[in-house]
Scaffold this motif. Sequence first.
Motif: not given
Length: 344
Positions: A185-186, A228-237, A245-250
């Motif tokens: 993850c980034f 990207m992903e964040n602890p609360v899901g989606g783009n809203s924080i 904040i992290y991005h899964v490298i797939d």
Amino acid sequence: RARERRARFVGKNGACNVAHKNIREQGRFLQDVFTTLVDLKWPHTLLIFTMSFLCSWLLFGMVWWLIAFAHGDLDHSTRLQRDTGEGAAGAPASFVPCVTSIHSFTSAFLFSIEVQVTIGFGGRMVTEECPAAILVLIVQNIVGLVINAIMLGCIFMKTSQAHRRAETLIFSKHAVIALREGKLCFMLRVGDLRKSMIISATIRMQVVKKTASLEGEVVPLNQIDIQMENPVGGNSIFLVSPLIIYHVIDKNSPLYDISPLNLHHHEDLEIIVILEGVVETTGITTQARTSYLADEILWGQRFVPIVAEEDGRYSVDYSKFGNTVKVPTPSCTARQLEEDKSIM
């Protein structure tokens, strides 16, 4: 080897490193004068602010002087009649000026200031003798109100611009790549230094790099959105405390084939992070930006925890905001990591 990387597209402070040249249609800026004034630098804005009032005072001062001159208020004989209170034959003077106590351009200029800023020292006033003077009085009051509205609105907008609030939205100096839930993850950390919150905050990331199409078209600044992903899901924080904040490298990620060995060879790689939201206290939409180059991405490291519970409340230690620690991380690309897992 000397670095051959292109210039940074977005600075660490969020400023866009783009210069606009050879704009032929300059008149378009004058079609939106208010925005043009707000976008000017403070010295230019204050200069225009001062000159707008000074020029209007001088213009209407000249008009008042012309009215007095045309009516004969500046004539020495009529001035003597006003001062002595007698006519030529000793009778009481019957001359009524358009504006009392105007003897020169200086007095006309002072009267212009009194009219426009409604000071009213009481020494000068318009009489019923000249309808033109009454009309000029009305026009100057309207012009003065328009100038006040535009310039004061411009000053207010400059002092409450959205990027001022963005100064307290901070990003970690470095980004990291490490394992999370078994995937590379980034990751980066974002925080808000103020207690007033950013409502409806959203965050997104883009990769900006030079690409070429199959037809040979070169795109110097190709912008690619990355999931990207964040602890609360989606783009809203919910940015009440610093978040990672992290991005899964797939396989859909532009970072899919990057490894620690070739990371720093991607001289044209730049990852832009954009945080947007509404300021709770003012209702103004604000945006904070930053970017990470290849040499600002740390492989095999993780951010240290900075939130702890103390005396029944949560405490955030911002002195450790950008601190990282080394963690075991495969020295391979995300593609190779997935292929190894599939084989196993």
